[in-house]
Design an enzyme around this catalytic site. Structure first.
Site, short mmCIF file in Angstrom:
data_model
loop_
_atom_site.label_atom_id
_atom_site.label_comp_id
_atom_site.label_asym_id
_atom_site.label_seq_id
_atom_site.Cartn_x
_atom_site.Cartn_y
_atom_site.Cartn_z
N GLN A 74 0.84 -1.19 0.00
CA GLN A 74 0.00 0.00 0.00
C GLN A 74 0.88 1.25 0.00
OE1 GLN A 74 -3.25 -0.14 2.73
NE2 GLN A 74 -3.86 1.93 2.27
N PHE A 75 1.21 1.72 -1.20
CA PHE A 75 2.06 2.89 -1.33
C PHE A 75 1.44 4.14 -0.70
CE2 PHE A 75 -0.62 3.49 -5.01
CZ PHE A 75 -0.73 4.86 -5.14
N THR A 76 0.11 4.13 -0.56
CA THR A 76 -0.57 5.32 -0.03
C THR A 76 -0.24 5.59 1.43
OG1 THR A 76 -2.56 4.06 0.54
CG2 THR A 76 -2.48 5.08 -1.66
#
Length: 143
Positions: A74-76
């Site tokens: 989850q790069f967010t």
């Protein structure tokens, strides 16, 4: 490297309506973000922390009972919203850096005796989880 660890009673990840990862019993969902400069030291830190966290029922860790763990990239987690209303993703590492480190984290968790399922890196995933507690812990390897 940053991880959000949630104790769950069950969880599923779907891509295009196909189940790609699932745990059907109490365990952990680990949402993982990678930033620039992360490497194997950060992977080992997060893996050790996840494996040894005493947040399961009976004050047990996942390593104590070989609990299932669902790892979802989850790069967010590295989104920055300090300015304006639209997040920037500048702190998130590009795929060429992040994907091998997520794979290394999965391998490290397996090395701790955990049963690991995953999402699909870079895919638009539907993550369903039933929180247990709720218990949510944020791990940051930079701390």
């Amino acid at each position: 490297m940053r991880a959000v660890v949630q104790r769950v009673s069950r969880a599923t990840v779907r891509v295009d309506d196909n189940v790609v990862g699932q745990i059907a019993e109490p365990g952990l969902v680990v949402l993982v973000g990678v930033t620039h400069g992360d490497g194997i030291v950060q992977v080992e830190y997060i893996a050790r922390k996840v494996a040894d966290l005493r947040i399961l029922h009976g004050d047990r860790s996942p390593a104590d009972i070989s609990a299932p763990v669902l790892v979802v990239s989850q790069f967010t987690l590295y989104g920055d919203v300090r300015k304006g209303r639209r997040p920037t993703w500048n702190a998130a590492a590009p795929r060429a850096i992040a994907e091998p480190l997520i794979e290394a984290l999965v391998d490290a968790l397996l090395g701790h005796g955990l049963r690991v399922q995953t999402g699909e890196f870079g895919a638009d995933m539907a993550v369903e989880m039933v929180g247990d507690g709720p218990v949510t812990i944020v791990l940051d390897s930079a701390a």
